[in-house]
Design an enzyme around this catalytic site. Structure first.
Site, mmCIF file in Angstrom:
data_model
loop_
_atom_site.group_PDB
_atom_site.id
_atom_site.type_symbol
_atom_site.label_atom_id
_atom_site.label_comp_id
_atom_site.label_asym_id
_atom_site.label_seq_id
_atom_site.Cartn_x
_atom_site.Cartn_y
_atom_site.Cartn_z
ATOM 1 N N SER A 221 -8.127 10.265 5.290
ATOM 2 C CA SER A 221 -9.022 10.143 4.136
ATOM 3 C C SER A 221 -10.329 9.545 4.641
ATOM 4 O O SER A 221 -10.355 8.887 5.700
ATOM 5 C CB SER A 221 -8.388 9.186 3.123
ATOM 6 N N TYR B 267 -4.064 1.360 0.091
ATOM 7 C CA TYR B 267 -4.409 2.724 0.517
ATOM 8 C C TYR B 267 -5.311 2.692 1.748
ATOM 9 O O TYR B 267 -5.084 3.409 2.731
ATOM 10 C CB TYR B 267 -5.099 3.437 -0.645
#
Ligand code: NAD
Length: 261
Positions: A143, A156
């Site tokens: 990501s 995350y």
């Protein structure tokens, strides 16, 4: 590209980016193992659709990748069906948005287990087959959050930074075996994962839905457009090609310029 005779396992592929990878890989003739949760009839329809793309086989694994024994069962089922895995795509992931002092401990543990630790387990179980064949591709959906942080996403961002470090490490270990390991790092892709975090972000930042979309999600994406799952999947296909044989340990941004700034 022809992936006939090869087997690709894509974690978290009943939806979103994972399903796009599965379609792209099956479209090139690979057998695919899809994994994830969802409505049984809808998943079966997707599975049959994947088989129809090239005539290769598609297997569904509903295993929960937060549990080591279930990961082991999934990898065994794939090896029993296809004799090993050639392309491993670690894609399953979830998100939770909350200030660190309020971050639920169970959500932290879930995100680390799924977004980071599951990739270690699938990799350690797939690598022996790849080494044996002297060919393999390990692709992580990391990501933009493997490169930069955003507030309220502590678990995350931690997991994705960890995944990037893990990938560089295994790239070095596997470099002489014809096995590459790379991260693809999307910015915001319009999938259920993004849609589902809007209500929590509205709460955490005291914003409307439109403000979250324009001022949070697309604020850092200079193109002001969402990435598509298909664009991400095409990068994975390229990584499977011979042209990408010397790309390993890389973290490829597909983020509309987000991490350039
Ligand atoms: P999604 O919610 O559409 O898909 C997630 C998939 O993971 C689903 O198939 C779901 O069933 C599966 N899954 C969830 N929990 C699981 C578990 N315990 N065991 C096995 N499978 C499980 O999400 P997405 O947006 O397609 O995200 C896929 C990956 O892309 C994630 O790793 C995410 O972090 C990453 N990513 C997404 C974006 C984005 O903007 N959507 C951006 C960057 C990175």
């Amino acid at each position: 590209m022809n992936l006939t005779g090869k087997t690709a396992l894509v974690t978290g592929s009943t939806s979103g980016i994972g399903l796009a990878y599965a379609k792209a890989l099956a479209g090139q003739g690979a057998n695919v193992v899809i994994n994830g949760f969802g409505d049984a009839a809808a998943i079966e329809a997707e599975r049959q659709g994947l088989e129809a793309l090239s005539g290769a086989r598609a297997l569904y694994s509903g295993h929960d990748l937060t549990k080591v024994d279930e990961i082991e069962a999934m990898m065994k089922a794939a090896a029993d069906a296809f004799g090993g895995i050639d392309v491993l795509v670690n894609n399953a992931g979830v998100q939770h948005v909350a200030p660190v002092e309020e971050f639920p401990v169970d959500k932290w543990n879930l995100i680390i287990a799924l977004n980071l630790t599951s990739a270690f387990h699938t990799t350690r179980l797939a690598v022996p087959y790849m080494k044996q064949k002297k060919w393999g591709r390990i692709i992580q959906t990391a990501s933009a959050h493997s490169l930069v942080a955003s507030p309220f996403k502590s678990a995350y961002v931690t997991a994705k930074h960890g995944l990037a470090g893990f990938t560089k490490t295994i790239a070095l270990e596997l470099a002489t075996f014809g096995v590459t390991a790379n991260c693809i790092s999307p910015g915001y892709v319009w999938t259920p994962l993004v849609e589902n975090q809007i209500p929590d972000t509205m709460k955490a930042r005291n914003m409307t839905r439109e403000q979250v979309i324009n001022d949070v999600l697309l604020a850092g994406q200079p193109t002001k457009q969402f990435v598509t799952a298909e664009q991400v999947a095409q990068v994975a296909l390229f990584l499977c090609s011979d042209a990408a044989a010397q790309i390993t340990g890389a973290n490829i941004s597909v983020d509309g310029g987000w991490t350039a700034g």
